[in-house]
Design a protein around this motif. Structure first.
Motif, mmCIF file in Angstrom:
data_model
loop_
_atom_site.group_PDB
_atom_site.id
_atom_site.type_symbol
_atom_site.label_atom_id
_atom_site.label_comp_id
_atom_site.label_asym_id
_atom_site.label_seq_id
_atom_site.Cartn_x
_atom_site.Cartn_y
_atom_site.Cartn_z
ATOM 1 N N ASP A 167 0.827 -1.213 0.000
ATOM 2 C CA ASP A 167 0.000 0.000 0.000
ATOM 3 C C ASP A 167 0.860 1.261 0.000
ATOM 4 N N VAL A 168 1.934 1.261 0.783
ATOM 5 C CA VAL A 168 2.846 2.412 0.804
ATOM 6 C C VAL A 168 3.513 2.578 -0.554
ATOM 7 N N TYR A 169 3.913 1.454 -1.148
ATOM 8 C CA TYR A 169 4.538 1.507 -2.494
ATOM 9 C C TYR A 169 3.570 2.107 -3.508
ATOM 10 N N LYS A 170 2.274 1.695 -3.446
ATOM 11 C CA LYS A 170 1.290 2.233 -4.389
ATOM 12 C C LYS A 170 1.062 3.731 -4.164
ATOM 13 N N ALA A 171 1.050 4.166 -2.899
ATOM 14 C CA ALA A 171 0.855 5.591 -2.615
ATOM 15 C C ALA A 171 2.003 6.411 -3.202
ATOM 16 N N VAL A 172 3.245 5.934 -3.053
ATOM 17 C CA VAL A 172 4.401 6.670 -3.579
ATOM 18 C C VAL A 172 4.388 6.685 -5.105
ATOM 19 N N THR A 173 4.124 5.518 -5.728
ATOM 20 C CA THR A 173 4.127 5.471 -7.199
ATOM 21 C C THR A 173 2.988 6.293 -7.789
ATOM 22 N N THR A 174 1.810 6.331 -7.078
ATOM 23 C CA THR A 174 0.702 7.164 -7.569
ATOM 24 C C THR A 174 1.080 8.637 -7.541
ATOM 25 N N ALA A 175 1.692 9.089 -6.444
ATOM 26 C CA ALA A 175 2.131 10.487 -6.366
ATOM 27 C C ALA A 175 3.202 10.783 -7.418
ATOM 28 N N LEU A 176 4.101 9.810 -7.675
ATOM 29 C CA LEU A 176 5.136 9.996 -8.693
ATOM 30 C C LEU A 176 4.530 10.185 -10.082
ATOM 31 N N MET A 177 3.549 9.328 -10.430
ATOM 32 C CA MET A 177 2.933 9.414 -11.757
ATOM 33 C C MET A 177 2.173 10.730 -11.914
ATOM 34 N N GLU A 178 1.446 11.174 -10.840
ATOM 35 C CA GLU A 178 0.718 12.445 -10.919
ATOM 36 C C GLU A 178 1.679 13.616 -11.077
ATOM 37 N N MET A 179 2.774 13.594 -10.303
ATOM 38 C CA MET A 179 3.728 14.702 -10.374
ATOM 39 C C MET A 179 4.460 14.707 -11.712
#
Length: 640
Positions: free
Chosen positions: A584-596
């Motif tokens: 879940d933490v990995y998905k939160a970081v990758t989601t923020a990375l893709m949005e940014m």
């Protein structure tokens, strides 16, 4: 020479000695030579045979001593020890004393011999004659071994023959063969080494004609003019397959060929150099033209962006004035409505308290009713204004769709214009090249091709002018519509920033890291207050990683005909994050990375965006305006 021994079925005194015994004794002698018992190398170029004490000539060059050692080792007229010692000497010369840069077998020269009689005639291609080959009478004719076996044996000796032709007559195999060597100078040296090896063993041409009893040994020599002009099958074969030439003739012929080749190459180089200079000039002209075209394109884009910014600012100011006037009118109507409600309540109280004032109260009610009617009319007008706002939003949506189509059309026109300009430049360059490289006046096809290219160039330039006119018209329309829509969207985002993130339509901070997965994971891993502290520390550290533009954990993949940028799952930081915390933490970081990476890849800071939380996507301008109107109407009903 191993060949003589193998082809001789009855050697002299050593016929009972096997080759393995010679090699065994030769290995012992080789070890003694290697340990320095006998001195072989006198200087860098001079060598001495330690086993031939009685001969006058004991010092040789490397090539000569190598021939001497191999010739004695393969002879059948020496003692067993003498052959084994020379076998060991050949092995020492080949493995331990071979000069640097000289081939191990025979140090073959590549230049013509200078010490020989240049008028001596040889059969060319170089050929050798081998006689006294063993044959046997079988089925009414003589038969013998094939030429390929003799060729392989000579090749192992280092003579490198090309072919061996056994000669046949009406009685079968004649016991004679012709050895063909390469036509070059290394082939000549191989042929002469072949002859010297037989002469060293006293099995040369003179020996063949001098002896009456030849035994079973082979005799060989290099074919010359006397062999060429002789009768019999040898002379016939040589005349049929070769010519008589001196080394001087061959050298002169090679020099003529070399001179002719050098002259031709010099002429080719001069022609190529002139063509290269012409091509370089044309390339420089084309490069300069393309550079000017790119500069003009950059200026056009800069002017276009400046106009877009000005139009966006004007539209923003205009929309702000409309909103301010609308808010002001709405507040005035609301205050008047409240004032009329208070006066109505006061009139009702007065009616109950003072009977004498009923007439006056009726008059006041009548006036109040008239004002209330006016207020209702104002409310109706306000409703119409709200409907107009909604209709305006719909119109803006349609205009946005039209604008999007115009933008696509404009981009296509711009790409077509740039492609057309490049095509025009290419046609001009090709036309210039054809003009410079064209043939004479009689080349009708060439002139026709130039005329077709000129006509095509004029058509392309006309198309370019039409595209530029259409491009300017679309740019003006696109700027007006795009500025209005973009400023309206920005104002809508600013107005919705204070609303909760759980609303249907709101503002989402793209690239913001969700802290909840960090808190849940750290509470499970550390528990209690320590988990909250750890979650805050880790989340803060990863926010710093996200804002670092030097960290770029992405890779490019090909999807169909397009390229797509995705998260690189092999990135060391992301792999460590997934292993240490949770998915879940990995998905939160990758989601923020893709949005940014989508909204602000260079600056790496959070960007607000109008968002549809129900469908999890970017909200349209119509959805935002509709949502605001709905909230305003709900709030208005609650207040009433």
């Amino acid at each position: 020479m191993w060949l003589l021994k193998k082809m001789d079925p009855s050697s002299d005194e050593d016929s009972g000695i096997s080759e393995s015994e010679i090699e065994e004794y030769g290995d012992k002698s080789y070890e003694e030579l290697k340990n320095g018992k006998h001195k072989v190398k006198i200087s860098d170029e001079t060598f001495r045979c330690p086993f031939c004490q009685g001969k006058k000539k004991r010092d040789y060059l490397y090539k000569d001593i190598m021939q001497h050692a191999t010739g004695v080792a393969s002879s059948n007229s020496k003692s067993f020890k003498h052959k084994a010692n020379h076998w060991a000497l050949a092995k020492l010369l080949e493995k331990d004393l071979s000069p640097v840069g000289v081939p191990l077998q025979s140090a073959v020269e590549t230049e013509p011999p200078v010490e020989r009689n240049r008028d001596e005639q040889f059969v060319f291609p170089w050929m050798g004659v081998v006689v006294n080959l063993p044959t046997e009478w079988k089925d009414g004719r003589y038969v013998g071994e094939s030429g390929s076996r003799l060729r392989d044996q000579l090749a192992r000796q280092g003579f490198n023959p090309v072919k061996v032709h056994p000669l046949w007559n009406y009685r079968g195999h004649s016991g004679t063969a012709v050895v063909v060597f390469n036509k070059d100078w290394p082939g000549f040296h191989n042929a002469m080494s072949f002859e010297k090896a037989f002469e060293a063993d006293h099995h040369g041409k003179r020996d063949w004609y001098a002896k009456k009893h030849h035994g079973s040994s082979l005799y060989g020599w290099v074919a010359r003019d006397d062999d060429f002009n002789s009768g019999g099958i040898i002379g016939e074969h040589l005349r049929k397959n070769g010519d008589l030439k001196t080394t001087a003739d061959i050298v002169a012929e090679e020099e003529r060929k070399t001179t002719k080749l050098v002259t031709k190459l010099a002429n080719d180089i001069e022609v190529k150099s002139m063509k290269m200079k012409e091509i370089e000039c044309k390339y420089n002209e084309t490069n300069l033209s393309l550079k000017n075209l790119m500069d003009q394109n950059d200026k056009l884009h800069q002017t276009y962006n400046e106009e877009i910014r000005k139009m966006q600012q004007n539209a923003k100011d205009h929309f702000q004035r409309i909103c301010n006037e609308h808010d002001k009118l709405k507040s005035e109507l609301e205050s008047q409505r409240k004032e009329l409600e208070l006066r109505g309540k006061e009139l009702e109280k007065r009616e109950a308290q003072n009977e004498s004032e009923r007439n006056k109260l009726s008059e006041e009610k009548r006036k109040n009713a008239m004002k209330n009617s006016s207020l209702q009319m104002a409310t109706v007008e306000q409703k119409k204004a709200d409907e107009n706002v909604l209709r305006l939003a719909e119109d803006q949506k349609r205009e946005k769709e039209t604008l999007h189509k115009r933008i696509i059309q404009l981009e296509k026109q711009l790409d077509a214009k740039q492609a057309l300009e490049l095509e025009i430049e290419r046609l001009k360059g090709n036309l210039n090249v054809l003009k410079h490289m064209g043939g004479g006046d009689e080349d009708v096809a060439f002139k026709k091709k130039i005329d077709e290219m000129c006509k095509n160039l004029e058509e392309k330039e006309g198309e370019l002018e039409d595209l530029e006119d259409l491009n300017q018209t679309l740019i003006v329309k696109e700027r007006k519509s795009n500025d209005e829509l973009q400023e309206a969207r920005k104002e809508l985002i600013n107005g919705l920033r204070e609303l909760s993130g759980r609303a249907l339509i709101g503002v989402k901070r793209m690239g913001e890291l969700d802290a909840k997965p960090f808190q849940d994971t750290c509470k499970r891993k550390y528990g209690g207050e320590e988990g909250d502290v750890k979650a805050l520390e880790i989340c803060t550290a990863w926010e710093e990683h996200l804002r670092n533009p030097d960290w770029h954990p992405f890779k490019i993949i090909k999807v169909g005909n397009n390229h797509q940028e995705i998260i690189n799952e092999d990135d060391e930081k992301l792999k460590a994050l997934r292993n240490e915390l949770s998915e879940d933490v990995y998905k939160a970081v990758t989601t923020a990375l893709m949005e940014m990476n989508e909204y602000n890849p260079s600056g790496r800071y959070i960007v607000p965006e109008l968002w549809n939380y129900r469908e999890g996507r970017k909200a349209t301008l119509k959805e935002g305006v509709s949502y605001i109107l709905k909230q305003w109407k709900t709030h208005k009903r609650k207040r009433n």
